[in-house]
Design a protein around this motif. Structure first.
Motif, PDB file in Angstrom:
ATOM      1  N   VAL A 131      34.810  45.044  44.119  1.00 27.41           N
ATOM      2  CA  VAL A 131      34.712  46.257  43.311  1.00 27.41           C
ATOM      3  C   VAL A 131      33.272  46.746  43.237  1.00 27.41           C
ATOM      4  N   ARG A 132      33.136  48.049  43.072  1.00 28.73           N
ATOM      5  CA  ARG A 132      31.826  48.628  42.817  1.00 28.73           C
ATOM      6  C   ARG A 132      31.799  48.987  41.340  1.00 28.73           C
ATOM      7  N   LEU A 133      30.807  48.472  40.622  1.00 26.59           N
ATOM      8  CA  LEU A 133      30.780  48.715  39.180  1.00 26.59           C
ATOM      9  C   LEU A 133      29.388  49.092  38.716  1.00 26.59           C
ATOM     10  N   LYS A 134      29.340  49.613  37.500  1.00 24.38           N
ATOM     11  CA  LYS A 134      28.050  49.990  36.935  1.00 24.38           C
ATOM     12  C   LYS A 134      27.729  49.050  35.785  1.00 24.38           C
ATOM     13  N   PHE A 188      33.367  57.335  41.641  1.00 24.58           N
ATOM     14  CA  PHE A 188      32.959  56.502  42.774  1.00 24.58           C
ATOM     15  C   PHE A 188      32.885  55.014  42.445  1.00 24.58           C
ATOM     16  N   LEU A 189      33.450  54.604  41.325  1.00 26.87           N
ATOM     17  CA  LEU A 189      33.478  53.179  41.003  1.00 26.87           C
ATOM     18  C   LEU A 189      34.899  52.656  41.193  1.00 26.87           C
ATOM     19  N   GLY A 190      35.012  51.351  41.351  1.00 27.62           N
ATOM     20  CA  GLY A 190      36.335  50.733  41.482  1.00 27.62           C
ATOM     21  C   GLY A 190      36.452  49.915  42.756  1.00 27.62           C
ATOM     22  N   VAL A 191      37.701  49.735  43.191  1.00 24.88           N
ATOM     23  CA  VAL A 191      37.950  48.861  44.341  1.00 24.88           C
ATOM     24  C   VAL A 191      37.334  49.439  45.613  1.00 24.88           C
ATOM     25  N   ILE A 192      36.631  48.593  46.360  1.00 27.53           N
ATOM     26  CA  ILE A 192      36.129  49.063  47.648  1.00 27.53           C
ATOM     27  C   ILE A 192      36.825  48.328  48.783  1.00 27.53           C
ATOM     28  N   ASN A 193      37.506  47.230  48.437  1.00 29.26           N
ATOM     29  CA  ASN A 193      38.216  46.478  49.471  1.00 29.26           C
ATOM     30  C   ASN A 193      39.284  45.655  48.792  1.00 29.26           C
ATOM     31  N   ASP A 194      40.500  45.890  49.168  1.00 31.87           N
ATOM     32  CA  ASP A 194      41.610  45.189  48.540  1.00 31.87           C
ATOM     33  C   ASP A 194      42.154  44.124  49.492  1.00 31.87           C
ATOM     34  N   PRO A 195      41.986  42.840  49.151  1.00 32.90           N
ATOM     35  CA  PRO A 195      42.417  41.783  50.065  1.00 32.90           C
ATOM     36  C   PRO A 195      43.925  41.798  50.319  1.00 32.90           C
ATOM     37  N   ALA A 196      44.691  42.285  49.342  1.00 30.27           N
ATOM     38  CA  ALA A 196      46.147  42.288  49.494  1.00 30.27           C
ATOM     39  C   ALA A 196      46.579  43.305  50.557  1.00 30.27           C
ATOM     40  N   ALA A 197      45.785  44.376  50.666  1.00 31.95           N
ATOM     41  CA  ALA A 197      46.151  45.428  51.606  1.00 31.95           C
ATOM     42  C   ALA A 197      45.742  45.074  53.039  1.00 31.95           C
ATOM     43  N   ALA A 198      44.788  44.162  53.157  1.00 30.38           N
ATOM     44  CA  ALA A 198      44.262  43.821  54.489  1.00 30.38           C
ATOM     45  C   ALA A 198      45.299  43.081  55.338  1.00 30.38           C
TER      46      ALA A 198
END
Ligand SMILES: [Zn+2]
Lengths: 176, 461
Positions: free
Chosen positions: A142-145, A166-176
């Motif tokens: 995740v990208r967070l502030k 623009f914050l939140g998940v940047i890569n979801d392992p479940a979707a990969a």
């Protein structure tokens, strides 16, 4: 944020380390003592990158130990309020989620998760949007502030938020 | 203001970094409060405690410049914009109710909180605390979520409920054989007897426990709540839930409770009207007796029997065990299923308005419904009969209790077949049973066959 800075430290050495390898001994002890530690001022010392200089040793009265002032270059990591950080989610529960970025432990309360994401309990607890397109679970990136930091002797704690553009998940392992 | 422009921050220079850090530290720790002496002290302390020294000629700057510099550096936005943002943030902070804290910072606004308050949730993460209002809020959102999945909460005790543990040094010579049978802690996927060498312990899982957890977790959100310490709780959770499917982070040990020698639902994030508890110790739950299903104690090891004053031979010594199919866990699973279906499947009002405690009471009342019980030589003379635990239990189980014999009486509970009431029971073809019948019925949630609880004649007292 990472910084490359020069720090100074007084190293105490037992006389058995003196001799041809004195410099190596000082450096390896320095690495052992300093790398991976935190200080409230500078944050987490990631790695020593070089030695600027080693000053003249001073014999301590009565012990035989010698103190050398050492100036060294190192990379430090320290989060700041307002900084955007990428982190890996370590635990998800009804209160929010915990994430880690190196030595930094971040808590994102469910107050600071977008309102359209709802908590789903189960074997793999997660926060998911109603259409299921975005999911935060263990190991998600995740990208967070950062909105609050506290640096202890050994740990760095942060409060984070993903309730912003623009914050939140940047890569979801479940979707990969 | 002029200082800022003529000394641009260059992060590769350590001198500037030092002053930059100073600035960041000050603005971080002060929050919206005016700069005071306390901060200065704090900073000096930090400096002293720190072995490292940054190169000298550090410049102290005034508050305003520091603020601008930090925000500018961190956000990279325009000076004007960041100042506005800063002001907005501090306004937000003032309004914050600080619903909880993590590492002594508010979980909502990030501000450093001076006073520790609220309930600690150490079992979830070290340093996490929540205030009552926040707990109430979380419980109510969670409740809706859970009801949608047709689940309730189930809090499980460990010792004597799901398993039995003993210190290795307490094993008797007759129990030595167990050491060759126990599986090592490294392999927990199957088996029911484990050696935990590092903790100097051996643990036996109660028969049926694996099936119990597998089925219960479909109907309930499961918690572990033990009077053991945290390492023990985690080790037991690993035995019971090797794939981490059932408990997640919901493992509460005595280190996490809020009252000594007491278990409480305050650290359980579930509404009390939806929580069931399985425990063998009623006294641990003085505030939540109505949520409790009391379990018959599971003693496998000799030391455990001994500790509770039983002098009979233990399962371990007899090389036997509790019944898998008719044991306590299989029985209680049926009860849990019944409670669950009564809670969700009965027509009527919205499940959110229902109360599992009421359901439990109703279900209990059915067990001895229609029985009328008279006691004989069970209570000490002069004892207020309806104050006796057995009387109360019989009452909770739905039986009506009486002190007088009449044709409507169905059972005489007696310790001596020679009493007048016992003889009356035999003559009138009523059931004559010993007090264990009520206890067993209470644990098993069903009327036990009376013929297994016959009463002996006590001779020549
Ligand atoms: Zn706050």
């Amino acid at each position: 944020m990472f910084f490359h800075i020069v720090l100074e430290r007084n190293m105490q050495l037992h006389p058995r380390h003196f001799g041809r390898n004195l410099r190596d001994n000082i450096v390896s002890k320095l690495m052992k003592d300093v790398e991976g530690t935190c200080s409230g001022r500078h944050g987490f010392v990631v790695a020593i990158t070089g030695i600027e200089n080693i000053g003249k040793g001073l014999i301590r009265d009565g012990t035989g130990f010698v103190t050398f002032p050492v100036k060294y270059q190192c990379v430090v990591f320290r989060p700041f309020k307002g900084e955007i950080l990428e982190a890996v989610v370590t635990m998800v529960n009804k209160m929010g989620f915990f994430a880690e970025a190196g030595p930094v432990q971040i808590f994102v309360s469910n107050h600071l998760i977008p309102d359209d994401m709802e908590f789903q309990s189960g074997d793999m607890p997660n926060y998911t949007t109603s259409d299921g397109s975005v999911k935060i679970q263990k190991d998600s990136e995740v990208r967070l502030k950062i909105i609050g930091t506290r640096v202890d002797a050994t740990e760095i704690f942060c409060i984070g938020t993903i309730k912003d553009d623009f914050l939140g998940v940047i890569n979801d392992p479940a979707a990969a | 203001m002029s200082l800022v422009t003529d000394s641009p921050v260059d992060s590769s220079s350590s001198d500037d970094f030092a002053s930059f850090l100073d600035a960041a530290l000050e603005s971080n720790s002060s929050g919206s409060s005016p700069e005071g002496e306390a901060e200065e002290e704090e900073e000096e302390e930090a400096e002293e405690a720190d072995d490292d020294k940054v190169e000298d000629n550090r410049v102290k700057r005034s508050k305003v410049e520091i603020l601008e510099e930090v925000v500018e550096e961190a956000c990279g936005s325009t000076l004007q914009g960041s100042l506005e943002q800063k002001l907005e943030e501090s306004a937000k902070k003032d309004a914050c109710t600080h619903p909880g804290s993590f590492g002594d910072m508010c979980i909502l606004c990030g501000q450093r909180l001076e006073v520790e308050s609220g309930v600690t949730f150490g079992y979830i993460h070290k340093g996490l605390r929540l205030h009552n209002d926040e707990i109430v809020r979380l419980r109510s959102t969670d409740m809706k979520n859970l009801l949608r999945h047709k689940k309730l909460y189930l809090v499980l005790d460990l010792d004597h409920t799901l398993l039995n543990s003993t210190q290795l040094v307490h094993l008797t010579s007759e129990e030595e054989y167990l050491k060759t049978q126990a599986a090592p802690f490294q392999d927990v996927s199957e088996g029911s007897l484990f050696m935990l060498e590092a903790m100097h312990m051996m643990t036996k899982l109660r028969p049926f426990v694996r099936s119990f957890l597998r089925e219960a977790h479909n109907l309930f959100e499961l918690y572990i709540y033990t009077m053991g310490d945290r390492p023990y709780a985690l080790a037991m959770a690993k035995l019971l839930d090797p794939r981490r499917e059932y408990f997640g982070d919901r493992i509460i040990s005595r280190d996490d409770g809020t009252v000594k020698h007491q278990k409480g639902l305050d650290v359980v994030l579930g509404q009390e009207s939806a929580v069931l508890i399985l425990d063998d110790t009623e006294n641990a739950w003085t505030k939540h007796k109505d949520n409790l299903i009391l379990m018959e104690r599971y003693h496998f090891f000799r030391s455990s029997c001994h500790q509770f004053g039983f002098n009979c031979r233990s399962f371990s010594e007899l090389k036997s065990d509790e019944s898998e199919a008719e044991g306590a866990l299989a029985t209680v699973l049926q009860v849990l299923k019944q409670v669950h279906s009564m809670f969700f499947d009965e027509p009527g009002n919205d499940p959110i308005d229902r109360d599992v405690r009421q359901v439990l009471k109703t279900l209990r009342k059915e067990v001895l419904n229609g029985c009328k019980i008279v006691f004989s030589r069970v209570f000490p003379t002069k004892f207020q009969a309806d104050n006796h635990p057995l009387w109360k239990i019989a009452d909770q189980l739905g039986a009506s209790c009486s002190t007088e014999l009449d044709p409507s009486v169905t059972h005489v509970v007696s310790t001596d077949a020679g009493t007048e009431k016992s003889r009356w029971a035999v003559k009138e073809k009523k059931f004559l049973v010993n007090p264990k019948w009520i206890e067993a019925t209470n644990y098993m949630w069903q009327k036990k066959p009376e013929e297994n609880f016959s009463v002996d004649q006590v001779k020549n007292q």
